[in-house]
Structures are given as structure tokens and as C-alpha cells.
Write a protein that holds these residues in place. Structure first.
Motif, PDB file in Angstrom:
ATOM      1  N   THR A 186       1.079  -1.502   0.034  1.00 12.32           N
ATOM      2  CA  THR A 186       0.443  -0.092   0.215  1.00 12.32           C
ATOM      3  C   THR A 186       1.471   0.902  -0.248  1.00 12.32           C
ATOM      4  OG1 THR A 186      -0.414  -0.073   2.610  1.00 12.32           O
ATOM      5  CG2 THR A 186      -1.757  -1.039   1.114  1.00 12.32           C
ATOM      6  N   ASP A 187       0.539   2.072  -0.881  1.00 13.57           N
ATOM      7  CA  ASP A 187       1.373   3.714  -0.909  1.00 13.57           C
ATOM      8  C   ASP A 187       1.118   4.181   0.812  1.00 13.57           C
ATOM      9  OD1 ASP A 187       1.738   3.731  -3.685  1.00 13.57           O
ATOM     10  OD2 ASP A 187      -0.506   4.814  -3.919  1.00 13.57           O
ATOM     11  N   ASP A 188      -0.112   4.165   1.798  1.00 12.37           N
ATOM     12  CA  ASP A 188      -0.345   5.398   2.784  1.00 12.37           C
ATOM     13  C   ASP A 188       0.137   3.827   3.701  1.00 12.37           C
ATOM     14  OD1 ASP A 188      -0.712   6.635   4.801  1.00 12.37           O
ATOM     15  OD2 ASP A 188      -2.373   6.930   4.090  1.00 12.37           O
TER      16      ASP A 188
END
Length: 191
Positions: free
Chosen positions: A129-131
């Protein structure tokens, strides 16, 4: 005799043969001092405790020191309002000091605070995931809050807050009435 450093305010609880609860207390120390001025009082500590006669006894005109465990708090960089409230910790913070079922209080941005709400879910980021932030869901309806929270991880001058464990004290007597005083303390040493 131990030397104490008082932390926070004293909470007073009038007791009877039926369990009663204190108001919520934000944890700031690892030790709780309980003084009974009247009645033999049985004491329980937790998110929503109920005291029974088999719980810890603080005798009339006595004092006891109970461990609260480690102080649990974490800086918050993002809050999303709604029928439940979503809270994100800073990127780089691994895990969560809290567990599902814990009660917490949020302080920080004016108008964006709550006291003693239960954590219903904790989501850890996956490697894809990016976050990469840990996210908590709290059973607090914040949909009435005005404005928005500016994400501090994405904007260096964003909003920040602190999430802190909170608890209550429940007490009851064997029979009759009683009274206890509760305060968090730090044990500073021996006198």
C-alpha cells in the motif's frame, strides 16, 4: 514511606453496596493511588469496570497503590470524521500501543476531541500500500465536527493530536456507604 509526585486531578467517588463508576481518566502515569476515607471499598479498574466484593480491597482509612501498566499514547497525524472516527498514526510508527477494545481519548485540534471511546478495529499497512500508516477505528460519531483535519504527514503544517488510553475506576462497599479518592501518581523515591 514513599514520596509521590501527583499527576492530574483527584477524582472523588462516593460508594455504596452497589458498584459505581468514576468519570473517565486519561492515563498519564503507571500508578494509581486510592485513599478510602470511609467504608471498606472493593475497587476495579478498566474501560467500563463493575466492582464486586471479590475485587481489590481498600480498607477504611487506608491507601493503596495499584499499577495501571505502561502509559499508552501516540501522536496522531490524520483524523477522518464520520459515524465512526478513523485515526492514523505517523508514517514510520510500527504497530500500535493500543488493542481492539481499549478505550482512548483524543486531544489536539480544537473541536476535534473526544473522551473514552472504544477502539473497534486496527488496520496495519501491507507492504504494497502507498499509505504505510497504522489506522484505528473508534466507535465515536464525529460527523458533527466542523471543518476538516489537514493531514500532518502530507503537509508539514498540518493538524496534530494525541491519542491516549483512558480508564474508569469502579468501587463498592461490603455494606453501607463509603468514599474513595483516586489520583494518578509517580513514585519518586523513599522519604
Amino acid at each position: 514511606m514513599a514520596v509521590h509526585n501527583p499527576v492530574g486531578s483527584v477524582v472523588t467517588l462516593t460508594t455504596s453496596a452497589t458498584s459505581g463508576q468514576s468519570t473517565q481518566i486519561d492515563q498519564q502515569s503507571d500508578t494509581l493511588r486510592i485513599v478510602a476515607t470511609s467504608g471498606n471499598n472493593h475497587v476495579a479498574i478498566g474501560s467500563t469496570p463493575v466492582a464486586v466484593v471479590t475485587d481489590y480491597l481498600v480498607q477504611a482509612s487506608g491507601e493503596s497503590f495499584l499499577s495501571l501498566g505502561p502509559v499508552l499514547s501516540q501522536r496522531v497525524t490524520m483524523v477522518t470524521k464520520g459515524t465512526t472516527t478513523t485515526i492514523k498514526f505517523p508514517e514510520g510508527v510500527k504497530g500500535s500501543p493500543f488493542a481492539v477494545g481499549d478505550t482512548v481519548s483524543l486531544s489536539g485540534k480544537s473541536g476535534w476531541t473526544f473522551e473514552h471511546a472504544h477502539i473497534t478495529a486496527i488496520t496495519y499497512p501491507s507492504y504494497t500500500t502507498d499509505d504505510q500508516r497504522t489506522t484505528l477505528t473508534v466507535s465515536y460519531n464525529s460527523s458533527g465536527w466542523s471543518g476538516t483535519w489537514t493531514d500532518d504527514d502530507e503537509n508539514a503544517s498540518g493538524d496534530t493530536g494525541t491519542l491516549r488510553r483512558s480508564f474508569m475506576v469502579a468501587a463498592r462497599t461490603d455494606t453501607g456507604s463509603g468514599k474513595i479518592y483516586v489520583q494518578q501518581v509517580q513514585i519518586a523515591g523513599e522519604a
